[in-house]
Design an enzyme around this catalytic site. Structure first.
Site, mmCIF file in Angstrom:
data_model
loop_
_atom_site.group_PDB
_atom_site.id
_atom_site.type_symbol
_atom_site.label_atom_id
_atom_site.label_comp_id
_atom_site.label_asym_id
_atom_site.label_seq_id
_atom_site.Cartn_x
_atom_site.Cartn_y
_atom_site.Cartn_z
ATOM 1 N N GLY A 142 38.462 6.480 53.570
ATOM 2 C CA GLY A 142 38.419 7.578 54.543
ATOM 3 C C GLY A 142 38.777 7.147 55.949
ATOM 4 N N HIS B 271 31.768 12.431 59.545
ATOM 5 C CA HIS B 271 31.683 13.869 59.231
ATOM 6 C C HIS B 271 30.609 14.470 60.130
ATOM 7 C CE1 HIS B 271 30.843 17.545 57.026
ATOM 8 N NE2 HIS B 271 31.913 17.340 56.260
ATOM 9 N N HIS C 35 12.440 7.815 57.704
ATOM 10 C CA HIS C 35 13.299 6.869 56.993
ATOM 11 C C HIS C 35 14.670 6.806 57.660
ATOM 12 C CE1 HIS C 35 15.277 4.791 53.715
ATOM 13 N NE2 HIS C 35 14.104 4.632 53.123
#
Lengths: 308, 308
Positions: A164, A169, A83
């Site tokens: 952000g 990240h 996925h």
């Protein structure tokens, strides 16, 4: 007086490690006034879906805490699965269930998205009804390129996050947060192992291929089951129903000489969507949920085993 | 704390005269704490079904008042229709819906039955779970011979009423009162006008013919629709589901060279029964209402039109 109920169905990029899945479930259970309805994991997708409901304040807190646990426990640098994904907490949708509207959920998505970016340093993209521009409405467009591709994408024109910094990240990627109508995750497994056939069917039936409105579809291969699968999201079952989606896949499959082996619903669906599917299959004339189903009147019928 | 909800679905021997049907609906609405869920009339059957819910005290009052209005307004001496019948208020079933058991409904049926006999002079037969002997469990056995036959039957051995005198009410007949599980009235219209075919199919699929358990079936002819119909009652959908009943009729019909034109649900069904039918039709694997449907958790999902 109607109690306001919001549903949140975050998708996490971990469907194999039972300890991490349990940690996510525990996180949900630890938030006051939250009901954990279910947790569904798939090893091939390497993905888990958690379903929680609660009032607006509780659901916002639960969504944030789940995203935090996912960021602490899931490392996308080591993640494989069929996925597409871009975040440890890949997508966090909020859905009005009772006594609430999409606008209420948009507001919650902003609160939660801002907090995720600020406290967890994960860039957040608003999608669906919360999207800040039309090209961010579709989750697939945001997710295109996946985790690996996002290190470049986030710096490219038009793809700055809604909340952000422009820095992915390193282990938790980026997260999509948004408001949407009740979505039904409906997968159909074919009597073939040929994923190309599933991909062809998906391309035909989905809205983006000129197929059914409010239907998203991917063709994938399930190694664990030895079957090719048309993995679908019905984003508005009042527009394209389970019955219509099933028949359309069946028809396209038959054209390619394959049949349907079985289907599955991931997570939860509203009774209305299933009742209307039954009406279609059983040729029930003049069927309407409101006229024929007790639950349309706010009455939840006990199971027969509780009556005797 | 669960609210106790009982459903009552009385059947009346009038499906043509709108004034009488309206009087019945008004009677239901005039009882405090009663919700009128619906009213369904059929001209061929010459029969109406009213669905009401309420707490035990309210539902007992509503059932009595409805029976009273029916006795005042319906004259069985002038009644014709394809459905068997023996009373103006033909049958008055009570069903546990939420926070109640069959035993609670048996108690209500005794209270209401006694009152109907005493205040309206209508002999009452307790049936299904309320039956005073095994041969009275099945409504069809009580009703056999119909209104016209009851003047003799009531005096014969073993057929004294449970409440009231051995004298049929001259215009309102006799009434069956009882407790039962949620019943689904499910009719299938065939692509034929030949009622004999419908009768043959009904005889094959019903429990009394060695067919499906907890399934009652009659073959009738619908002049208004020009179709033969298999008219069914599913008395425990956890034993024989809508899906199983439909497929069994379909199979028997095909053996006789006819197909299904359409079906209908009379009155209300629990969402669970329809959701399970959808799961059968759409080949949804590992489906359970409790694991996949929000309404199993006491949450009634708003319609999409209320969310946007």
């Amino acid at each position: 007086m109607t109690r306001t109920i919001i549903e949140c169905v975050p998708n996490f990029s971990e469907g194999r490690d039972r300890k991490i899945i349990a940690a996510l479930a525990e996180t949900a259970l630890s938030v006051p006034n939250i009901t954990l309805l279910g947790c569904s994991s798939d090893a091939d997708h390497n993905r888990s879906v958690i379903t929680v409901t609660g009032n607006p304040e509780s659901i916002a807190e639960a969504a944030f805490q789940l995203c935090k646990t996912a960021a602490e426990r899931i490392d996308l640098r080591k993640h494989t699965g069929v996925h597409p994904r871009m975040g440890a907490a890949d997508v966090i949708p909020f859905t009005p269930i009772s006594g609430a509207t999409i606008a209420d959920c948009v507001e919650i998505s902003h609160i939660v998205g801002r907090r995720i970016a600020k406290e967890l340093n994960i860039p957040v993209y608003l999608y669906e009804e919360s999207a800040s521009s039309p090209n961010r409405k579709n989750l697939a467009a945001i997710r295109k390129g996946g985790f690996e591709g996002f290190f470049e994408k986030i710096k490219s024109a038009g793809w700055e996050p809604d909340f952000g910094e422009k820095t992915v990240h390193e282990s938790a990627g980026v997260t999509a947060v948004g408001a949407r109508l009740p979505l039904i995750a409906f997968n159909i497994n074919l009597n073939t192992q040929d994923a190309e056939i599933a991909k062809k069917i998906a391309a035909k039936v989905r809205e983006s291929g000129g197929g059914l409105k409010c239907l998203k579809a991917l063709g994938v291969s399930l190694n664990a089951k030895g079957a090719a699968q048309v993995s679908m999201n019905l984003t508005n079952y009042a527009v394209t129903s389970l019955f219509t989606a099933y028949n359309c896949v069946k028809e396209e499959a038959e054209k390619l000489g394959v049949s349907i082996a079985e289907s599955e619903i991931i997570g939860f669906a509203p009774a209305r969507a299933l009742a209307e599917a039954a009406a279609g299959c059983l040729l029930i004339k003049d069927f309407s949920y409101n006229s024929h189903v007790l639950e349309s009147r706010g009455i939840c019928v006990d199971s027969i085993s509780n009556m005797v």
